[in-house]
Design a protein around this motif. Structure first.
Motif: not given
Length: 440
Positions: A48-56, A94-105
């Motif tokens: 399950v993922s959510v990508m927001y259109h916001v970055g640096s 039993g899950g694993n989660s993370n997140a990351n950010t780029t210049q764009d999202r």
């Protein structure tokens, strides 16, 4: 050279056998949330993922680092998830989660056993609908981000190299500052500023929800509506992409790093954004020059001349622009000037000569194998589906990527090298030990 051709044909046949179409269902909720569902029952897992259109690139010049800061801050808790409980809730099921950010999202994702799909949807809807953004969380995550900067940039060998490339190639566009931003800006920001940033960008109509794995599509649609349907939309963020003037004269920069003993020479070019065909052509050129032990730069500089301890060429693809970066670290006291000449000679070679057919077939096989391998897990499929929709506006481009690469010709590779890799349109960065004693 016949063995290269045979290898290429064999690898392409293998890629063809595994390059199956990724089926998906997509639709929009009334609040503008774009939903992508991919059913794959080969294993009882779901991403399950959510990508927001916001970055640096969406930050104020006096408040850089906000997007990356929210990558951390939105794990602090919500109205219904107590502070410090987020990771426990995930791992206890039993899950694993993370997140990351780029210049764009900004991208949040979790992988669960498939019977925990509803938990994943509830937690992401909580993050979107009513996170707790208070002084305690801001102060805590401020220290977390500072420690990350110390580990990844300030005390990491070559940790600031890429940020120096960005600073050299971009003078107007917000790509010019690093994603992690300025610690001084974060220290100076007030709580209302953080709350306003969330309200502006973390909206259902500025996001993509992707669910991939062992799901029932109809049931999943009902769950999505139940958990996300009532989240209100907001004004769609607008962007005015800053235009960079063409580089018409070589930019020569020097940077120093107290964490290294060996210098590096970095040759970089500004290139088109990731959705363009030329970005894929340049990607193939990167593989040709440094993709594997038999690639041109690796073989020449590390195996034959042995004047480079490490050498590489790769595209750095982003939404508005990209970069094409070549670098080398000297071996046996080789000079940076000699390494730069070897890099320039190989660029000149791809600008003037067509790649031999056997080498081209091998290159195609390498690219095809990589594309197939990029979709081997549900987490990767979810990410790639979200990327496809957000940056090409066509989710099905995930299934068209292989055909696009296959259609690239040897002539296009040569033309792209001629168009983008010109000596008067680049940055030369000499990345040196802090003492600065190493000569060029």
């Amino acid at each position: 050279m016949k063995h290269f051709a045979c290898l290429g044909i064999a690898c392409m046949a293998l890629a063809n056998s595994y390059a199956q179409k990724i089926a998906f269902t997509e639709y929009d909720l009334p609040n503008g949330l774009h939903v992508i569902l991919h059913q794959d029952k080969t294993a009882p897992v779901v991403a399950v993922s959510v990508m927001y259109h916001v970055g640096s690139k969406d930050e104020d010049t006096a408040r850089t680092g906000f997007a990356h800061f929210f990558e951390h801050l939105l794990f602090e808790g919500t109205d219904n998830i107590k502070r410090g409980e987020w990771d426990r809730l995930v791992t206890s099921r039993g899950g694993n989660s993370n997140a990351n950010t780029t210049q764009d999202r900004t991208y949040y994702h979790v992988v669960y056993p498939s019977n925990q799909l509803e938990m994943g949807l509830w937690m992401e809807s909580e993050r979107m609908m009513h996170p707790v953004i208070n002084e305690v969380g801001v102060e805590t995550q401020n220290e977390v981000v500072k420690e990350e900067k110390r580990l990844r940039m300030d005390n990491q060998p070559y940790g600031a190299l890429i940020s120096n490339v960005f600073k050299g190639l971009f003078k107007t566009h917000p790509y010019r500052w690093p994603t992690i931003g300025s610690m001084e800006h974060l220290d100076a920001a007030s709580l209302p500023e953080f709350q306003a940033f969330f309200k502006k960008y973390y909206l259902p109509n500025n996001a993509v929800l992707t669910i991939a794995g062992d799901i029932d599509t109809d049931k999943t649609k009902q769950l999505v509506k139940a958990y996300f349907g009532d989240i209100p939309a907001g004004p769609k963020p607008t962007r005015n992409v800053a235009k960079e003037q063409p580089i018409t004269k070589t930019i020569i920069d020097t940077a120093y790093d107290a964490n290294i003993q060996l210098p590096a020479v970095v040759v970089s070019y500004r290139t088109p954004g990731m959705a363009t065909r030329d970005a894929k052509v340049l990607d193939m050129l990167g593989t040709l020059l440094s993709g594997g032990s038999s690639s041109r730069l690796t073989k020449k500089m590390m195996d034959v001349k042995q004047n480079a301890l490490q050498v590489g060429a790769f595209p750095y693809s982003l939404e508005d622009y990209g970069m094409y970066i070549l670098y080398a670290i000297p071996n046996n006291n080789a000079s940076l000037a000699d390494l730069q000449k070897d890099i320039d000679d190989e660029i000149k070679r791809v600008q003037t000569e067509l790649i031999p057919e056997a080498e081209f077939q091998k290159l195609q096989a390498q690219i095809e194998t990589r594309i197939v391998n990029n979709n081997t897990s549900m987490a990767e499929v979810a990410n790639n589906l979200a990327d496809a929709y957000m940056f090409t506006k066509s989710t099905n481009s995930i299934n068209e990527e292989l055909a696009t690469y296959r259609s690239i010709t040897r002539e296009e590779l040569r033309a792209a090298a001629q168009k983008y890799l010109q000596p008067n349109a680049r940055q030369l960065l000499y990345y040196l030990p802090k003492s600065g004693e190493k000569t060029f």
